[in-house]
Design a protein around this motif. Structure first.
Motif, short mmCIF file in Angstrom:
data_model
loop_
_atom_site.label_atom_id
_atom_site.label_comp_id
_atom_site.label_asym_id
_atom_site.label_seq_id
_atom_site.Cartn_x
_atom_site.Cartn_y
_atom_site.Cartn_z
N ILE A 28 12.25 -20.71 17.69
CA ILE A 28 13.65 -20.26 17.68
C ILE A 28 13.78 -18.90 16.98
O ILE A 28 14.40 -17.98 17.51
CB ILE A 28 14.56 -21.31 16.99
N ARG A 32 14.97 -15.87 19.19
CA ARG A 32 16.40 -15.58 19.12
C ARG A 32 16.90 -15.15 17.75
O ARG A 32 18.08 -14.87 17.58
CB ARG A 32 17.18 -16.79 19.61
N ALA A 36 20.27 -17.88 15.36
CA ALA A 36 20.24 -18.98 16.33
C ALA A 36 19.67 -20.27 15.75
O ALA A 36 19.70 -21.32 16.40
CB ALA A 36 19.40 -18.57 17.54
N THR A 38 19.82 -23.41 13.92
CA THR A 38 20.71 -24.44 13.39
C THR A 38 19.91 -25.74 13.34
O THR A 38 18.85 -25.85 13.97
CB THR A 38 21.94 -24.64 14.28
N ASP A 40 20.81 -28.52 14.68
CA ASP A 40 20.83 -29.09 16.04
C ASP A 40 19.82 -28.41 16.94
O ASP A 40 19.10 -29.07 17.70
CB ASP A 40 22.24 -28.96 16.64
N ALA A 41 19.76 -27.07 16.88
CA ALA A 41 18.81 -26.33 17.73
C ALA A 41 17.37 -26.69 17.37
O ALA A 41 16.53 -26.89 18.26
CB ALA A 41 19.04 -24.83 17.60
N ARG A 44 16.62 -30.26 18.66
CA ARG A 44 16.49 -30.24 20.13
C ARG A 44 15.15 -29.62 20.54
O ARG A 44 14.42 -30.17 21.36
CB ARG A 44 17.67 -29.46 20.73
N GLU A 45 14.80 -28.47 19.95
CA GLU A 45 13.55 -27.78 20.29
C GLU A 45 12.33 -28.63 19.91
O GLU A 45 11.33 -28.63 20.62
CB GLU A 45 13.49 -26.42 19.59
N LYS A 50 18.49 -35.61 15.19
CA LYS A 50 18.96 -34.84 14.03
C LYS A 50 18.66 -35.61 12.75
O LYS A 50 18.30 -35.01 11.74
CB LYS A 50 20.45 -34.54 14.16
N LYS A 60 19.28 -25.65 6.78
CA LYS A 60 18.67 -24.50 7.43
C LYS A 60 17.73 -23.78 6.45
O LYS A 60 16.64 -23.37 6.81
CB LYS A 60 19.77 -23.55 7.92
#
Length: 195
Positions: A28, A32, A36, A38, A40-41, A44-45, A50, A60
């Motif tokens: 990430i 990005r 970018a 987070t 959540d990101a 997901r990645e 979570k 973070k």
């Protein structure tokens, strides 16, 4: 064209959730930027829930701390592997630094690209996050001071190698093969004149 950062689902699974999460954070940040990143990101990645992510990293900042700690360990481990390959004697640490910079261009280039994104993201978020990296370089510098070279020679080689690293991070210039060989020859000459 092959995607250098394939989605988590297409990458082979890492050995544990913590590693998958840090790998995902790295992807990430490289692709990005820190904005970018987070929770959540990252979840997901990494292909974790979570809740699973929060079990390992509660924020973070904790993700970035984990990423910098892992990178610091990687830098120090690889440096000590190069150091172990050098014959004993004066200039051993400085020779290891030259080996780290020039002997494995693919590995070093990949490490530089990873480090660049992580360093810049961490510095942008909170410069203190770079403290584990600073500590690694302080230990390397301490070893250089014990290298037995005349004052300034080992530090000049270190500064030149660091400058080469920074030129890659910021895309200022790239040295072709012939230029790298000439650069290394000049640094080796500096090392040898300091013994």
């Amino acid at each position: 064209m092959v995607d250098a950062n394939p989605p988590a689902a297409s990458r082979p699974p890492a050995t544990d959730a913590r590693t998958r999460i840090l790998d995902a954070v790295e992807v990430i940040v490289q692709a990005r930027g820190v904005a970018a990143l987070t929770l959540d990101a990252a979840a997901r990645e990494a292909g974790v829930s979570k809740g699973g992510l929060l079990y390992h990293f509660g924020s973070k900042e904790a993700l970035l701390v984990g990423l910098l700690a892992r990178l610091a360990t990687c830098i120090e481990t690889e440096f000590h592997e190069d150091l172990a390959r050098q014959p004993p004697g004066r200039g051993r640490t400085t020779r290891a630094m030259l080996a780290r910079t020039f002997d494995h261009p693919e590995t070093v280039s990949e490490l530089h690209q990873r480090a660049a994104a992580i360093f810049l993201a961490a510095f942008h978020h909170d410069p203190a996050l770079l403290d584990p990296i600073r500590e690694v370089f302080a230990r390397i510098r301490e070893k250089l001071s014990e290298d037995g070279l005349r004052p300034g020679h080992a530090l000049a080689v270190m500064a030149a190698c660091d400058g080469f690293f920074m030129s890659r991070i910021f895309g200022m210039y790239e040295l072709d093969g012939e230029e790298q060989r000439a650069f290394r020859t000049a640094l080796t000459s500096l090392l040898e004149s300091g013994t």
